[in-house]
Design a protein around this motif. Structure first.
Motif, mmCIF file in Angstrom:
data_model
loop_
_atom_site.group_PDB
_atom_site.id
_atom_site.type_symbol
_atom_site.label_atom_id
_atom_site.label_comp_id
_atom_site.label_asym_id
_atom_site.label_seq_id
_atom_site.Cartn_x
_atom_site.Cartn_y
_atom_site.Cartn_z
ATOM 1 N N ASN A 182 0.883 -0.960 0.000
ATOM 2 C CA ASN A 182 0.016 0.140 -0.030
ATOM 3 C C ASN A 182 0.689 1.197 -0.088
ATOM 4 O O ASN A 182 1.085 2.058 1.048
ATOM 5 C CB ASN A 182 -0.898 -0.216 1.109
ATOM 6 C CG ASN A 182 -2.134 0.873 0.884
ATOM 7 O OD1 ASN A 182 -2.372 1.634 0.112
ATOM 8 N ND2 ASN A 182 -3.069 0.865 2.117
ATOM 9 N N GLU A 183 1.663 1.346 -1.260
ATOM 10 C CA GLU A 183 2.479 2.587 -1.228
ATOM 11 C C GLU A 183 1.930 3.910 -1.006
ATOM 12 O O GLU A 183 0.834 3.945 -1.411
ATOM 13 C CB GLU A 183 3.226 2.595 -2.510
ATOM 14 C CG GLU A 183 4.011 1.406 -3.047
ATOM 15 C CD GLU A 183 5.428 1.109 -2.563
ATOM 16 O OE1 GLU A 183 5.753 2.136 -1.715
ATOM 17 O OE2 GLU A 183 5.947 0.267 -2.854
ATOM 18 N N ILE A 184 2.607 4.830 -0.107
ATOM 19 C CA ILE A 184 2.013 6.172 0.111
ATOM 20 C C ILE A 184 2.015 6.879 -1.427
ATOM 21 O O ILE A 184 1.142 7.566 -1.849
ATOM 22 C CB ILE A 184 2.722 6.755 1.109
ATOM 23 C CG1 ILE A 184 2.500 5.808 2.273
ATOM 24 C CG2 ILE A 184 2.113 8.273 1.280
ATOM 25 C CD1 ILE A 184 3.679 6.262 3.574
ATOM 26 N N PHE A 191 6.661 1.728 -12.467
ATOM 27 C CA PHE A 191 7.604 1.953 -11.468
ATOM 28 C C PHE A 191 7.460 1.690 -10.205
ATOM 29 O O PHE A 191 7.964 0.654 -9.317
ATOM 30 C CB PHE A 191 8.389 3.334 -11.539
ATOM 31 C CG PHE A 191 9.743 3.047 -10.802
ATOM 32 C CD1 PHE A 191 11.044 2.691 -10.921
ATOM 33 C CD2 PHE A 191 9.761 3.681 -9.422
ATOM 34 C CE1 PHE A 191 11.927 2.506 -10.282
ATOM 35 C CE2 PHE A 191 10.919 3.621 -8.505
ATOM 36 C CZ PHE A 191 11.994 3.147 -9.033
ATOM 37 N N ARG A 192 6.231 2.322 -9.518
ATOM 38 C CA ARG A 192 5.757 1.850 -8.276
ATOM 39 C C ARG A 192 4.559 1.632 -8.143
ATOM 40 O O ARG A 192 3.676 2.559 -8.461
ATOM 41 C CB ARG A 192 6.074 3.229 -7.172
ATOM 42 C CG ARG A 192 6.104 2.756 -5.743
ATOM 43 C CD ARG A 192 6.379 4.012 -5.098
ATOM 44 N NE ARG A 192 7.860 4.281 -5.156
ATOM 45 C CZ ARG A 192 8.686 3.486 -4.522
ATOM 46 N NH1 ARG A 192 8.672 2.275 -3.940
ATOM 47 N NH2 ARG A 192 10.077 3.911 -4.775
ATOM 48 N N MET A 193 4.011 0.450 -8.033
ATOM 49 C CA MET A 193 2.575 0.098 -8.132
ATOM 50 C C MET A 193 2.005 -0.594 -6.795
ATOM 51 O O MET A 193 2.936 -0.757 -5.795
ATOM 52 C CB MET A 193 2.272 -1.102 -9.071
ATOM 53 C CG MET A 193 2.724 -0.695 -10.575
ATOM 54 S SD MET A 193 3.266 -1.899 -11.627
ATOM 55 C CE MET A 193 1.739 -2.330 -12.236
ATOM 56 N N SER A 264 17.332 4.556 -10.523
ATOM 57 C CA SER A 264 16.381 4.094 -9.678
ATOM 58 C C SER A 264 16.617 2.760 -9.577
ATOM 59 O O SER A 264 17.130 1.836 -10.524
ATOM 60 C CB SER A 264 14.964 4.520 -9.701
ATOM 61 O OG SER A 264 14.809 5.729 -10.164
ATOM 62 N N GLU A 265 16.369 2.003 -8.345
ATOM 63 C CA GLU A 265 16.390 0.584 -8.250
ATOM 64 C C GLU A 265 15.654 -0.151 -9.127
ATOM 65 O O GLU A 265 14.521 -0.206 -9.319
ATOM 66 C CB GLU A 265 16.095 0.318 -6.734
ATOM 67 C CG GLU A 265 16.130 -1.427 -6.366
ATOM 68 C CD GLU A 265 15.606 -1.528 -4.831
ATOM 69 O OE1 GLU A 265 15.643 -0.874 -4.358
ATOM 70 O OE2 GLU A 265 15.464 -2.762 -4.939
ATOM 71 N N LEU A 266 16.401 -1.352 -9.572
ATOM 72 C CA LEU A 266 15.633 -2.186 -10.720
ATOM 73 C C LEU A 266 15.674 -3.548 -9.883
ATOM 74 O O LEU A 266 14.520 -4.374 -9.889
ATOM 75 C CB LEU A 266 16.526 -2.238 -11.811
ATOM 76 C CG LEU A 266 16.198 -3.102 -13.028
ATOM 77 C CD1 LEU A 266 14.445 -2.712 -13.398
ATOM 78 C CD2 LEU A 266 17.208 -2.826 -14.108
HETATM 79 P P1 ATP Z 1 11.738 0.952 -3.298
HETATM 80 O O1 ATP Z 1 12.915 1.315 -2.596
HETATM 81 O O2 ATP Z 1 11.875 1.378 -4.804
HETATM 82 O O3 ATP Z 1 10.544 1.010 -2.582
HETATM 83 P P2 ATP Z 1 12.366 -1.701 -2.305
HETATM 84 O O4 ATP Z 1 13.957 -1.502 -1.781
HETATM 85 O O5 ATP Z 1 11.541 -1.457 -1.170
HETATM 86 O O6 ATP Z 1 11.947 -0.498 -3.410
HETATM 87 P P3 ATP Z 1 12.392 -4.341 -2.526
HETATM 88 O O7 ATP Z 1 11.586 -4.787 -1.208
HETATM 89 O O8 ATP Z 1 13.977 -4.703 -2.233
HETATM 90 O O9 ATP Z 1 12.137 -3.074 -2.867
HETATM 91 O O10 ATP Z 1 11.727 -5.277 -3.670
HETATM 92 C C1 ATP Z 1 12.766 -5.888 -4.640
HETATM 93 C C2 ATP Z 1 12.116 -5.341 -5.924
HETATM 94 O O11 ATP Z 1 10.838 -5.470 -6.124
HETATM 95 C C3 ATP Z 1 12.531 -4.083 -6.291
HETATM 96 O O12 ATP Z 1 13.963 -4.005 -6.700
HETATM 97 C C4 ATP Z 1 11.694 -3.653 -7.547
HETATM 98 O O13 ATP Z 1 11.962 -4.220 -8.556
HETATM 99 C C5 ATP Z 1 10.205 -4.239 -7.141
HETATM 100 N N1 ATP Z 1 9.274 -3.419 -6.321
HETATM 101 C C6 ATP Z 1 9.015 -3.279 -5.048
HETATM 102 N N2 ATP Z 1 8.604 -2.377 -4.673
HETATM 103 C C7 ATP Z 1 7.730 -2.162 -6.005
HETATM 104 C C8 ATP Z 1 6.394 -1.386 -6.379
HETATM 105 N N3 ATP Z 1 5.659 -0.650 -5.321
HETATM 106 N N4 ATP Z 1 6.156 -1.421 -7.604
HETATM 107 C C9 ATP Z 1 6.739 -2.246 -8.446
HETATM 108 N N5 ATP Z 1 7.980 -2.814 -8.247
HETATM 109 C C10 ATP Z 1 8.416 -2.825 -7.009
#
Ligand code: ATP
Length: 456
Positions: A182-184, A191-193, A264-266
Motif C-alpha cells: 500500500n505505497e504512500i 515503476f511503483r505500483m 533508480s532501483e531495478l
Molecule cells: P523501493 O526502495 O523502490 O521502494 P524496495 O527496496 O522496497 O524498493 P524491495 O523490497 O527490495 O524493494 O523489492 C525488490 C524489487 O521489487 C525492487 O527492486 C523492485 O524491482 C520491485 N518492487 C518493489 N516495490 C515495488 C513497487 N511498489 N512497484 C513495482 N515494483 C516494486
C-alpha cells in the motif's frame, strides 16, 4: 506530472505508446482508474511473459543448483510477525495541512508539501501491508495479509524442498509472483505500483561461503540485463551504505537503471544471513537447520537474495529499446527489444489485399504461428505496416508478393537495419529460427538471394 531525465525517452511518450499499441493500460479505466494499478494489454502480457521466461531460463533451467516454487499469496499471519513485516514494514507518512495530500516524509527534502508548499503534519508510521479477512467474520483473529514480497513463501518451504528434492547446499529456490504494497506515494507509471510482480531467488549457502556467493549473484544478475540488451551506460551497481542496510543484512547491492525519472532501483541483491530461517524456526517451533553429511554438522544456512521486479524490468526494457529515426516519411519509431523479449516475433504481410495472394499468405502465416507469436496484417500500404511493426518491436516481417506465387520465395525484412533478403518458403522457418537466434542477416540460406532493390 512525472520528472524527466534529459536525453532519455520522454516518459509521457512511452506511456502513450503503451496505451495506444496495447502494451499497458490504466486499471479500471472506465471508472476513472485505480491508483498505482495497471493492466497489461495484448502486447504487454507477451512482453511480461517473455521477461519472466528469460529470468526462469537463466536462474532455474540453465542451472544445476536451482529449483522453482509457486507459493500462495495468502499465508499464515504469523509469517509476517516472524519476518518483521507486522512490526517494521512501514514508511513515515506526513499529511499536508493545506491541500491534504499525503507524502512519504523520508522523500521530502525541505519539510514542505511538494505540491502546494504547505506545512506538513508530524510523520507517523504507516504499515504498507494490505489487510484482509479469511472466512465470514471480520475480526482480529481472521486477519491475513496480501504478501508484500514473495520471499517468505520460499523460507517457510525450505524444509519441504530439502526433503522432497534431497538437495545439498549450496542451492536455491526461485519464485515469480504477485506482491502487494500500500505505497504512500505512487506515480511514475509502472515503476511503483500497489500490485506488482517480483522474481526472487533465495540461495542457501554454508556460512563462511556467503561472501563468495553474494559476489556471484551480483555479477549474474547485472549481466542478465546486459545480455537482454540493456545498454551498459544505463545500468550500474550501487552498494548500500552501512546505515542504509536492513538490520539483518550483511551486504546489499542495488542494480540501478537510468529510468526516464533518473537512476533508480531495478533489483536488490542482499546477503540476508541466517535471519529469516532463524526467525521462522523461533516462531513456528520447527527445526529449520541443515544437516551436512560430510561434516556431521547441523547449521542454519545463510541466504543470498536477488530480488527483482517484473514490472520495473518491463519498464527498463521498454525505455531502453525506444528509438526514433528521421526518414523520408517523417519519424520512424522503433522498439529495439531483444528478440527474446519482443511480444510478436514475426509479421506476415501480403503485399496487397489481392485475393490471389491470400492462400499462400495464410499458409505461411499458419505454419509460422505454430512456432512463434505471429501477426497477420494486410491493412494499408506496406510501408505503414512495416512502421506499425517497428513501433511494437517485431524483429522480422515476411512479405508475400506476386512473384512469390511463381518462385515460391518470400522477403524477410529486419527491424533494426531494414535489410531485406529473399528466401525459398521451404527454408523460411529454419531461416527465421536462425535469425531470431542471432544469425546475421547477411547469411543466406541455400537458394536465398539478396533483394538488391531494397538493400540498405
Ligand atoms: P523501493 O526502495 O523502490 O521502494 P524496495 O527496496 O522496497 O524498493 P524491495 O523490497 O527490495 O524493494 O523489492 C525488490 C524489487 O521489487 C525492487 O527492486 C523492485 O524491482 C520491485 N518492487 C518493489 N516495490 C515495488 C513497487 N511498489 N512497484 C513495482 N515494483 C516494486
Amino acid at each position: 506530472m512525472v520528472e524527466q531525465v534529459p536525453g532519455k525517452v520522454d516518459m509521457d511518450k512511452l506511456v502513450s505508446l503503451c496505451k495506444r499499441r496495447g502494451y499497458i493500460f490504466p486499471s479500471s479505466e472506465i471508472y476513472g482508474g485505480m491508483g498505482a494499478c495497471y493492466d497489461y494489454g495484448p502486447l504487454g502480457v507477451e512482453l511480461k511473459n517473455n521477461v519472466k521466461k528469460a529470468w526462469w531460463k537463466a536462474v532455474v533451467q540453465e542451472r544445476d543448483d536451482m529449483v522453482g516454487l509457486d507459493a500462495s499469496i495468502l499465508m499464515h499471519p504469523q509469517t509476517w510477525v516472524a519476518s518483521g513485516h507486522v512490526e517494521g514494514f512501514a514508511d513515515p507518512l506526513a499529511d499536508c495541512k493545506k491541500c491534504k495530500q499525503r507524502w512519504r516524509a523520508d522523500h521530502i527534502k525541505d519539510g514542505k508539501c511538494p505540491s502546494c508548499g504547505g506545512e506538513l503534519t508530524e510523520p507517523r508510521m504507516f504499515n504498507l501491508m494490505f489487510k484482509t479477512f479469511v472466512g465470514p467474520v471480520e475480526d482480529e483473529a481472521s486477519v491475513v495479509y496480501l504478501r508484500p514480497e514473495t520471499a517468505q513463501g520460499i523460507f517457510v518451504n525450505f524444509p519441504n524442498v530439502i526433503t522432497s528434492t534431497r538437495r545439498k547446499l549450496p542451492f536455491g529456490i526461485a519464485q515469480i509472483g504477485k506482491s502487494f504494497r500500500n505505497e504512500i506515494t505512487t506515480g511514475n507509471f509502472i515503476f511503483r505500483m500497489r500490485e506488482f510482480e517480483q522474481m526472487e531467488v533465495e540461495y542457501f549457502v554454508k556460512p563462511g561461503t556467503d561472501e563468495q556467493w553474494f559476489k556471484h549473484w551480483v555479477e549474474e544478475r547485472f549481466n542478465w540485463y546486459i545480455n537482454l540488451g540493456i545498454k551498459k551506460e544505463n545500468l550500474r551497481l550501487r552498494q548500500h551504505d552501512k546505515d542504509e542496510l536492513a538490520h539483518y543484512a550483511r551486504d546489499c547491492y542495488d542494480v540501478e537503471y537510468l529510468f526516464p525519472i533518473g537512476w533508480s532501483e531495478l533489483e536488490g541483491i542482499a546477503n540476508r544471513t541466517d535471519f529469516d530461517l532463524k526467525q521462522h524456526a523461533k516462531f513456528s517451533g520447527k527445526d529449520l537447520s541443515y544437516y551436512e553429511e560430510e561434516t556431521k554438522q547441523h547449521f542454519v544456512p545463510y541466504v543470498i537474495e536477488p530480488s527483482a521486479g517484473v514490472d520495473r524490468s518491463v519498464l527498463a526494457f521498454l525505455a531502453d529499446a525506444y528509438d526514433e529515426e528521421k526518414d523520408k516519411e517523417g519519424l520512424r519509431v522503433i522498439l529495439r527489444l531483444h528478440y527474446d523479449l519482443a511480444p510478436v516475433k514475426i509479421a506476415v504481410l501480403p503485399l496487397s489485399r489481392n485475393e490471389t495472394l491470400l492462400p499462400l499468405s495464410k499458409e505461411v502465416y499458419n505454419t509460422l504461428q505454430k512456432c512463434w507469436m505471429v501477426q497477420y496484417d494486410d491493412a494499408q500500404s506496406i510501408g505503414r505496416r512495416y512502421r506499425r511493426q517497428d513501433e511494437i518491436g517485431t524483429p522480422f516481417c515476411v512479405t508475400i508478393d506476386f512473384q512469390s506465387l511463381e518462385d515460391k520465395q518470400v522477403t524477410i525484412r529486419d527491424r533494426d537495419k531494414m535489410r531485406q533478403i529473399r528466401v525459398p518458403i521451404e527454408v523460411l522457418k529454419s531461416t527465421l529460427d536462425a535469425k531470431l537466434n542471432g544469425e546475421p542477416m547477411e547469411v543466406l540460406p541455400s537458394g536465398g538471394k539478396k533483394w538488391l532493390g531494397f538493400e540498405q
